[in-house]
Design an enzyme around this catalytic site. Structure first.
Site, PDB file in Angstrom:
ATOM      1  CG  HIS A 120       8.787 -92.964 -33.401  1.00  0.00           C
ATOM      2  ND1 HIS A 120       8.718 -92.898 -32.213  1.00  0.00           N
ATOM      3  CD2 HIS A 120       9.920 -93.338 -33.763  1.00  0.00           C
ATOM      4  CE1 HIS A 120      10.006 -93.653 -31.644  1.00  0.00           C
ATOM      5  NE2 HIS A 120      10.697 -93.683 -32.728  1.00  0.00           N
ATOM      6  CG  ASP A 150       5.934 -92.666 -30.299  1.00  0.00           C
ATOM      7  OD1 ASP A 150       5.512 -93.498 -31.453  1.00  0.00           O
ATOM      8  OD2 ASP A 150       7.197 -92.319 -30.097  1.00  0.00           O
ATOM      9  CB  SER A 226      12.427 -96.096 -31.387  1.00  0.00           C
ATOM     10  OG  SER A 226      13.198 -94.759 -31.254  1.00  0.00           O
TER      11      SER A 226
END
Length: 480
Positions: A120, A150, A226
């Site tokens: 992402h 992911d 992230s």
């Protein structure tokens, strides 16, 4: 003794009992030399991990283009502007967004450094920039992406420069309660270090990814973290920081590094992620069902897909899978991981409870559908165009000459992409591909084109293209 004397005596007793038993707050607390040594030892561990891992952590910034689907405008509305001689306003059909994330360098091969991050972070990005700890900035290319977990792998061209890398650990061996350190770029605050513990393992059912087996941690993770590493006290990466629960504290989740390692290795070797497939719909069994069937753990098959490996192997609706290849099955997530980590074509033994009796079935694991599509998306998107196989229906509708045997048809060309620069157009048919005129090979289907692109590396790709009744060649180069 009168009442006054009794009350006075009781008051003195209660006063003495209360205050004589209170801790001596005024007493000075002096830590011992050993106390300081223990705290300093722990502090040195955190310092050591930060010094070891931070140089290999990178800041990732991306630019993405988001398409806007405008509602249809009635002709009367346009006529109104035309009547008054006013130009009709042009509404933008797309806009750009910027985002920040983290990543970490896992390996260096020749002039390329490879970086693991979250899908992402780089998904749909048109430009990716990577900033190293020494301040140098590079344009990055996507090696491959896996939306199901992911996880994404990108690379930067560093030439002869030696870059720091991390050491990957074993996420299967970690235990709840262990100290962990998270490093990343939350809110653009580069190379931030936080620490906590492993709060739980095997978290699933969060609705974040199709495949979930998260490590839960209370180490502070915020937007921008992230893709950054979650490390053990030895500085080995045991997870990729991925998600947080908004409006909550101490609820962060990381993808186990063992899952990410498989994705990375598959992308490097095959250009796509290879996963095993059983072909069943399953759910966790309730305590009531477990009691009725006499099992403690397992998963219930609610539906077997037609022509799937499960159907061919004899599995049926209502079976409870309790073992997979000799290993007990705990829950849905556990079975999913066991199946997808099995090599397609491998023969496995599956123990089920059927009608209250144990039954062992032999099943040949298949390959999960859809992986070829993901590979096509990852590889073709580097050049800015998409294709599909030439069918008879498309040949008829587009008027493709009969002498064109096989090939793939270009269905979209992105403006400003290498494909557009090379002269490709929608409706072109790619019939041959290679890196030089000598090794041009026929393109019969999507796999043929993917194989050429994957084996070409970073060199240009030569395509033989049919447009109408004409034939010409184009050279595709990846955007620098």
């Amino acid at each position: 003794m009168n009442t006054r004397q009794l009350l006075t005596g009781m008051s003195l007793f209660l006063y003495s009992a209360f205050f004589l038993n209170q801790p001596a707050y005024s007493k000075e607390v002096t830590p011992s030399f050993q106390d300081y040594r223990v705290v300093e030892s722990l502090q040195k561990v955190f310092e050591s991990v930060a010094e070891k891992v931070k140089p290999a952590v990178v800041n990732i910034s991306t630019i993405s283009e988001v398409k806007i689907n405008h509602p249809p405008i009635p002709p009367e509305f346009k006529d109104f502007f035309f009547h008054f001689g006013v130009p009709f306003p042009q509404f933008p059909d797309k806009f750009r967004t910027r985002s920040l994330g983290s990543g970490f360098i896992v390996k260096q091969e020749e002039e390329w450094a490879y970086i693991l991050t979250n899908n992402h972070v780089v998904d749909k990005a048109t430009k990716i920039k990577v900033k190293l700890s020494d301040g140098s900035v590079y344009r990055a290319k996507v090696v491959g992406k896996d939306p199901k977990t992911d996880v994404a792998l990108i690379k930067i061209k560093v030439g002869n420069k030696k870059v720091p890398t991390v050491e990957l650990g074993d996420s299967d061996r970690i235990k709840v309660g262990e100290f962990v350190i998270a490093i990343g770029n939350p809110y653009g605050l580069n190379w931030t270090v936080t620490h906590g513990i492993i709060s739980a393992k095997g978290r699933h059912g969060l609705g974040l990814n199709p495949i979930e087996n998260f490590i839960q941690t209370d180490a502070a993770i915020n937007p921008g973290n992230s893709g950054g590493p979650l490390c053990d006290i030895h500085g080995k990466v045991i997870g990729i920081n991925t998600a947080i629960v908004r409006n909550a504290q101490g609820l962060g989740f990381a993808v186990p590094i063992n899952i990410a390692k498989k994705v990375m290795n598959d992308l490097l070797k095959y250009g796509k992620v290879i996963r095993g497939w059983l072909g069943v719909y399953i759910e966790d069994i309730s305590p009531e069902l477990a009691k009725k069937f006499g099992v403690k753990k397992g998963v219930l098959i609610t539906r077997v897909m037609k022509d799937s490996p499960a159907e061919k192997g004899g599995l049926k609706n209502g079976d409870i899978i309790v073992e997979f290849n000799g290993q007990p099955v705990k829950n849905v997530a556990d079975l999913q991981l066991k199946v997808i980590n099995t090599k397609p074509g491998e023969i496995v033994k599956i123990k089920v409870i059927r009608d209250g009796r144990e039954k062992v079935l032999t099943v040949k694991i298949g390959q999960m559908p859809g992986t070829e599509h993901l590979a096509l998306e990852d590889l073709i998107s580097k050049f800015g165009f998409s294709v599909q196989e030439l069918t008879e229906d498309l040949r008829e509708r587009l008027g493709i000459p009969r002498w064109v045997k096989g090939g793939v048809i270009v269905t979209e060309v992105k403006p400003g992409s290498p494909a557009e620069d090379a002269g490709l157009r929608e409706g072109d048919v790619i019939v041959k591909a290679g890196t030089t005129p000598r090794n041009l090979r026929r393109v019969k289907n999507l796999d043929d084109l993917l194989a050429v692109i994957r084996n070409a590396g970073d060199s240009g790709i030569l395509l033989k293209v049919v447009r109408g009744e004409g034939v010409f060649y184009v050279v595709l180069n990846q955007e620098e």
